[in-house]
Design an enzyme around this catalytic site. Sequence first.
Site, PDB file in Angstrom:
ATOM      1  N   GLU A 184      32.121  29.328 108.021  1.00 24.69           N
ATOM      2  CA  GLU A 184      32.246  27.682 109.614  1.00 24.69           C
ATOM      3  C   GLU A 184      30.859  28.426 110.590  1.00 24.69           C
ATOM      4  O   GLU A 184      29.887  26.656 110.276  1.00 24.69           O
ATOM      5  CB  GLU A 184      33.405  27.719 109.981  1.00 24.69           C
ATOM      6  CG  GLU A 184      34.296  27.386 108.907  1.00 24.69           C
ATOM      7  CD  GLU A 184      35.055  28.699 108.148  1.00 24.69           C
ATOM      8  OE1 GLU A 184      34.560  30.136 108.784  1.00 24.69           O
ATOM      9  OE2 GLU A 184      36.110  28.447 107.903  1.00 24.69           O
ATOM     10  N   LYS A 228      32.982  35.848 118.027  1.00 23.78           N
ATOM     11  CA  LYS A 228      33.199  37.496 118.290  1.00 23.78           C
ATOM     12  C   LYS A 228      32.124  38.334 117.209  1.00 23.78           C
ATOM     13  O   LYS A 228      31.142  39.044 117.600  1.00 23.78           O
ATOM     14  CB  LYS A 228      34.588  37.866 118.527  1.00 23.78           C
ATOM     15  CG  LYS A 228      34.426  39.445 118.798  1.00 23.78           C
ATOM     16  CD  LYS A 228      36.516  38.579 119.337  1.00 23.78           C
ATOM     17  CE  LYS A 228      36.605  40.449 119.684  1.00 23.78           C
ATOM     18  NZ  LYS A 228      37.998  40.486 118.673  1.00 23.78           N
ATOM     19  N   LYS A 278      39.579  34.030 103.121  1.00 26.93           N
ATOM     20  CA  LYS A 278      38.057  34.471 102.970  1.00 26.93           C
ATOM     21  C   LYS A 278      37.878  35.042 101.777  1.00 26.93           C
ATOM     22  O   LYS A 278      36.184  34.764 101.060  1.00 26.93           O
ATOM     23  CB  LYS A 278      37.860  35.322 104.032  1.00 26.93           C
ATOM     24  CG  LYS A 278      37.869  34.652 106.052  1.00 26.93           C
ATOM     25  CD  LYS A 278      37.636  35.526 106.893  1.00 26.93           C
ATOM     26  CE  LYS A 278      37.501  35.012 108.061  1.00 26.93           C
ATOM     27  NZ  LYS A 278      37.446  36.285 109.304  1.00 26.93           N
ATOM     28  N   GLU A 289      48.593  33.652 115.217  1.00 24.79           N
ATOM     29  CA  GLU A 289      48.017  34.745 114.953  1.00 24.79           C
ATOM     30  C   GLU A 289      48.850  35.677 115.754  1.00 24.79           C
ATOM     31  O   GLU A 289      47.954  37.300 114.862  1.00 24.79           O
ATOM     32  CB  GLU A 289      46.761  34.940 115.661  1.00 24.79           C
ATOM     33  CG  GLU A 289      45.968  35.283 113.807  1.00 24.79           C
ATOM     34  CD  GLU A 289      44.396  34.754 114.092  1.00 24.79           C
ATOM     35  OE1 GLU A 289      43.708  34.368 115.723  1.00 24.79           O
ATOM     36  OE2 GLU A 289      43.302  34.315 113.739  1.00 24.79           O
ATOM     37  N   HIS A 313      57.779   8.872 120.464  1.00 26.26           N
ATOM     38  CA  HIS A 313      57.366   7.721 119.364  1.00 26.26           C
ATOM     39  C   HIS A 313      56.954   8.351 118.114  1.00 26.26           C
ATOM     40  O   HIS A 313      56.293   7.443 117.197  1.00 26.26           O
ATOM     41  CB  HIS A 313      56.599   6.728 119.998  1.00 26.26           C
ATOM     42  CG  HIS A 313      57.330   6.496 121.291  1.00 26.26           C
ATOM     43  ND1 HIS A 313      57.360   5.528 121.374  1.00 26.26           N
ATOM     44  CD2 HIS A 313      57.110   7.340 122.470  1.00 26.26           C
ATOM     45  CE1 HIS A 313      57.787   4.417 122.860  1.00 26.26           C
ATOM     46  NE2 HIS A 313      57.498   6.006 123.581  1.00 26.26           N
ATOM     47  N   GLY A 352      40.241  37.343 120.176  1.00 26.93           N
ATOM     48  CA  GLY A 352      39.592  35.663 119.736  1.00 26.93           C
ATOM     49  C   GLY A 352      40.710  34.663 120.137  1.00 26.93           C
ATOM     50  O   GLY A 352      40.246  34.021 121.321  1.00 26.93           O
ATOM     51  N   ARG A 353      41.891  34.955 119.930  1.00 21.51           N
ATOM     52  CA  ARG A 353      42.918  34.289 120.574  1.00 21.51           C
ATOM     53  C   ARG A 353      42.752  34.159 122.180  1.00 21.51           C
ATOM     54  O   ARG A 353      43.815  33.606 123.075  1.00 21.51           O
ATOM     55  CB  ARG A 353      43.976  33.925 119.799  1.00 21.51           C
ATOM     56  CG  ARG A 353      44.546  35.390 119.502  1.00 21.51           C
ATOM     57  CD  ARG A 353      45.539  35.808 118.271  1.00 21.51           C
ATOM     58  NE  ARG A 353      46.340  36.853 118.023  1.00 21.51           N
ATOM     59  CZ  ARG A 353      45.856  37.813 117.228  1.00 21.51           C
ATOM     60  NH1 ARG A 353      44.365  37.082 116.493  1.00 21.51           N
ATOM     61  NH2 ARG A 353      46.594  38.665 117.188  1.00 21.51           N
TER      62      ARG A 353
HETATM   63  O1  LIG Z   1      34.830  34.154 117.232  1.00 25.24           O
HETATM   64  P1  LIG Z   1      34.472  34.390 115.519  1.00 25.24           P
HETATM   65  O2  LIG Z   1      34.271  36.071 115.182  1.00 25.24           O
HETATM   66  O3  LIG Z   1      34.015  33.713 114.420  1.00 25.24           O
HETATM   67  O4  LIG Z   1      35.820  34.289 114.439  1.00 25.24           O
HETATM   68  C1  LIG Z   1      36.492  33.392 114.563  1.00 25.24           C
HETATM   69  C2  LIG Z   1      38.317  33.819 113.831  1.00 25.24           C
HETATM   70  O5  LIG Z   1      38.426  33.825 113.164  1.00 25.24           O
HETATM   71  C3  LIG Z   1      39.253  34.145 112.110  1.00 25.24           C
HETATM   72  O6  LIG Z   1      39.685  32.966 111.566  1.00 25.24           O
HETATM   73  C4  LIG Z   1      39.796  34.945 113.299  1.00 25.24           C
HETATM   74  O7  LIG Z   1      41.331  35.215 112.970  1.00 25.24           O
HETATM   75  C5  LIG Z   1      40.449  34.447 114.626  1.00 25.24           C
HETATM   76  O8  LIG Z   1      41.687  35.751 115.546  1.00 25.24           O
HETATM   77  C6  LIG Z   1      38.820  33.688 115.140  1.00 25.24           C
HETATM   78  O9  LIG Z   1      38.953  33.964 115.959  1.00 25.24           O
END
Ligand SMILES: O=P(O)(O)OC[C@H]1O[C@H](O)[C@H](O)[C@@H](O)[C@@H]1O
Length: 532
Positions: free
Chosen positions: A212, A206, A496, A350, A381, A263-264
């Site tokens: 990463e 997003k 970060k 989150e 288990h 995002g979530r």
């Molecule tokens: O989709 P992106 O911008 O790469 O973000 C990926 C993730 O980054 C961070 O960890 C945010 O806390 C998440 O809410 C998000 O889903």
Amino acid sequence: MGWAMSAFNEYEATKRLKELAEKPIDLSKEGALTPKRLEQMVASNLNLKLFYGTERVTEKVMDALCDLAKEAKVIDKMHAMQNGEIINKIEGYESEERSVLHTAMRDFFDRRVEAEAAKKASTEAYAELEKLKMFLDTIDKQNFTDIIQVGIGGSELGPKAIYLGLEAFSRPNRRAHFVSNVDPDDAANVLNRVDLGKTLVVIVSKSGSTLETRTNEELVRKRFLDVGLSPQNHIIAVTGKGSPMDDPKKYRASFYMWDFVGGRYSVTSMVGCVTLAFAIGMEKLLEFLKGAHAMDKVALNEDPYQNLPLLSALLGIWNHNFLGLPTTAVIPYSQAMSRFPAHLQQCDMESNGKRIDKQGKLLDHWTGPIIWGEPGTNGQHSFYQLIHQGTIPVPVEFVGFCKSQRGIDNEYEGTTSQEKLLSNLFAQSIGLATGKKSDNPNKEFPGNRPTRILMAKQCDPYSIGAILALYEHKVAFQGFVWNINSFDQEGVQLGKVLANKIISQFQKMRKGEEFEKDFPLGAVYLNHLKEF
Ligand SMILES: O=P(O)(O)OC[C@H]1O[C@H](O)[C@H](O)[C@@H](O)[C@@H]1O
């Protein structure tokens, strides 16, 4: 930031619930858990049933919880959210100041929310879906068999959980894979098991700037070049409009999401839809979106007994804030839903892992619980010893399905595998409530451990869409009751920033330059690396 009595603790209902929690029902007592009680405490929506008779609630507790919802005006807040009002904010402080419109990503089947912001969002979302349909029509004419989704957090967890949940409905010879971790083995493992000539890659971010994902995109691009393939023909993007990844000439196709979709909460946006449509096809994707949309409408129902997301939220608040239970286990009795608890960890923790209210005041009560879970029966288990006889009771949200997805089963010793699965599900919920007395303390089960069971007919696209939205709205309703902002995530920034400090120390160390003074704490670890 000063301490003040929170809105939550000022509610009349909260005071009543605190009193009721001093002497809650003990389900392990003789005659407490009866078939009549189990029969009476069932609520249903959209062919889902919520059995909550094994929760430690009484009629008085339920009445007070319903009054809590009213005092907190949670339905007004749900309308405000679905209408696109600016609710992602902290009054008096710099904050995101955004609307929260994941519901608009699936609001194009019947009732459309009339409010301008929501209508505009659903129109834009529908345009992306149309674009996706056309893109996949071209793809269908070529022999792509695999798609790799590169993304992390909300750009992986929800999409992967739902893909695995619906893998049984995949089109022939269509598979999806996920790369998320910056650990190079994550990408290598996936790249080694596909034929890149027949593989699409969707880079999902997003923000378009997540380290990463950017790193993995470059690794994947290089792999295509190494085998003589043009990344341009294989790599597509899903990102926010205007993000650093919004560069259509770099990708075979670009799809968009917006800053008003967290995002979530983004599974039903292009973040989840591109991979899902490639794997299960547009028709089943639309069924998934229909289920989520139907639950969005349910979430607007004033009556908690006709509103499973709200009922779930209230039961969770009773266990957490009033019975003082710090965690919640979500245990799907379905192997296909194996990554659903992981998605809920992000969606819930989150969202509600917050310590201040919407006015910036420190809170005087608990907020989000610690969410965890694994599928049953496997958990039996593994960690059920603690759930049954540990010193920290764990409220369990079981999720079960009457029918298996593939219908491949076998009768062994008089029952099918599915019947054995369901028998274990029901037995665990009953056993955790009733417990079992014994003269031998090591063999005694205290019981009185709250659980509930959410049942659907089958783990199919519509049901999974409805269950996904049920949990999204459960999280939102809990945040509404606690008067917190469930829709930003400032808590992920510090890690970060510090990681970037150490990354720049690594860069200097690689070049033989002095790096200790930049960040002495980080330098200690880097210097020790040389000793391995
Ligand atoms: O989709 P992106 O911008 O790469 O973000 C990926 C993730 O980054 C961070 O960890 C945010 O806390 C998440 O809410 C998000 O889903």
